[in-house]
Design an enzyme around this catalytic site. Structure first.
Site, PDB file in Angstrom:
ATOM      1  N   THR A  46      -5.345   8.772  -4.694  1.00 28.34           N
ATOM      2  CA  THR A  46      -5.294   8.708  -3.225  1.00 28.34           C
ATOM      3  C   THR A  46      -4.289   9.707  -2.662  1.00 28.34           C
ATOM      4  OG1 THR A  46      -5.955   6.410  -3.234  1.00 28.34           O
ATOM      5  CG2 THR A  46      -4.849   7.173  -1.260  1.00 28.34           C
TER       6      THR A  46
ATOM      7  N   GLU B 181       0.843  -1.200   0.000  1.00 24.75           N
ATOM      8  CA  GLU B 181       0.000   0.000   0.000  1.00 24.75           C
ATOM      9  C   GLU B 181       0.883   1.257   0.000  1.00 24.75           C
ATOM     10  OE1 GLU B 181      -2.778  -0.088  -0.892  1.00 24.75           O
ATOM     11  OE2 GLU B 181      -4.329   0.456   0.543  1.00 24.75           O
TER      12      GLU B 181
HETATM   13  N1  HSE Z   1      -7.978   5.545   4.687  1.00 21.03           N
HETATM   14  C1  HSE Z   1      -7.448   5.777   3.377  1.00 21.03           C
HETATM   15  C2  HSE Z   1      -7.806   7.192   2.965  1.00 21.03           C
HETATM   16  C3  HSE Z   1      -8.036   4.805   2.416  1.00 21.03           C
HETATM   17  O1  HSE Z   1      -8.942   7.589   3.194  1.00 21.03           O
HETATM   18  O2  HSE Z   1      -6.950   7.897   2.437  1.00 21.03           O
HETATM   19  C4  HSE Z   1      -7.600   4.987   0.992  1.00 21.03           C
HETATM   20  O3  HSE Z   1      -8.326   4.077   0.169  1.00 21.03           O
END
Ligand code: HSE
Length: 308
Positions: free
Chosen positions: A183, A131
């Site tokens: 992201t 990740e």
């Molecule tokens: N918790 C992470 C975010 C998940 O919200 O950035 C990303 O899929």
């Protein structure tokens, strides 16, 4: 066993109020992966389908092979040869935990081929490394539910402590609007400080949500799916977010929010028919604005990765 084919599920991280600490897995979409043992030492990506050529084939740069290499090194099995064929069956960069599903599929397949030397909990840190490679941050709220299935709570990161939560019967409606929200960017726009009054509201909602899962209290679940910290900022990146939320709640959704870092949105329903109706309405409304979308309807996945 010389070859194995596995499936690993997409995941909904955050579950509205649990930023970086809550997630659940769905049955659809997900990724498939075939792994073969060979006599030539090293991990190779033979092919990737469904990524539009976007993912690297270089074993050191590809999330799946990099995590598997890391696992083999840890196990002192670098002399083993593994060939990987990955079939991406979900959109990437969509907030559905695409990189997590691939990494979990690879780690699960390798662990099975090697005779299950590690437990799922022991595989988790390797998936988190993947990740970090994929999006610059090693959060576990996608990889943990992808590995364990069901609703997963990351109680703590240091030390890593993960709790599997009860899974009431629920239908998850997912809509991925075709807009780009990486992201990395979606993490950068969040403020690093929160007001105490917002934190108090958020703590109450997280505790309410966890309690609702244990007691199967659907009303409490809905009342707890509220986010005063992240959603107000990130939802700006998602077209027609407020309208979709109104439509979902109007169709009986218990709650609605951003899946992970978006742009996918999700809602939880007691009825599959209501979930399907809500998805169709949202999809149609977006299409009228010229925005294409993918929709998925699924129960909560309780198993995590499986051998096909
Ligand atoms: N918790 C992470 C975010 C998940 O919200 O950035 C990303 O899929």
């Amino acid at each position: 066993m010389e070859s194995i084919k596995v499936f690993a599920p997409a995941t909904v991280a955050n579950v509205v109020c649990g930023f970086d600490i809550l997630g659940f897995a769905v049955n659809e979409p997900g990724d498939e992966l075939i792994m073969e043992m060979t006599n030539k030492p090293g991990v190779n990506i033979i092919s990737i389908e469904g990524d539009e050529g976007k993912l690297p084939l270089d074993p050191a740069k590809n999330t799946v092979s990099a995590t598997v290499i890391s696992l083999l090194r840890y196990l002192g099995k670098e002399g083993i040869g593994l060939n990987i064929k990955l079939k991406k069956m979900m959109p990437m960069g969509s907030g559905l935990g695409s990189s997590s599903a691939s990494a979990v599929a690879g780690l699960f397949a390798a662990n099975e081929l090697l005779g299950k030397p590690l437990s799922k909990l022991e595989l988790l840190p390797f998936a988190m490394e993947g990740e970090a490679l994929a999006c610059g941050h090693g959060h576990a709220d996608n990889v943990a539910p992808a590995l364990f299935g069901g609703f997963t709570l990351i109680k703590s990161y240091e030390p890593l402590e993960v709790i599997s939560l009860p899974v009431p019967k629920l239908y998850c409606a997912l809509l991925y609007p075709h807009v780009d929200v990486p992201t990395r960017d979606a993490r950068q726009i969040i403020r690093s400080k929160v007001l105490l009054k917002d934190a108090v509201t958020q703590w109450g909602n997280i505790a309410g949500l966890i309690s609702a899962l244990y007691t199967q209290d659907y009303d409490l679940l809905g009342r707890s799916m509220k986010d005063v910290i992240i959603e107000p900022i990130r939802s700006i990146l998602i077209p027609e977010f407020d309208r979709m939320k109104e439509m979902a709640l109007g169709n009986g959704a218990l709650g609605f929010g951003i899946s992970g870092s978006g742009p996918t949105v999700f809602s939880l329903f007691k009825s599959a028919d209501a979930a399907q109706k809500s998805l169709q309405e949202m999809k149609q409304m977006l299409a009228q604005q010229g925005i294409e979308s993918n929709i998925y309807l699924s129960e909560i996945n309780k198993k995590g990765p499986i051998v096909l």
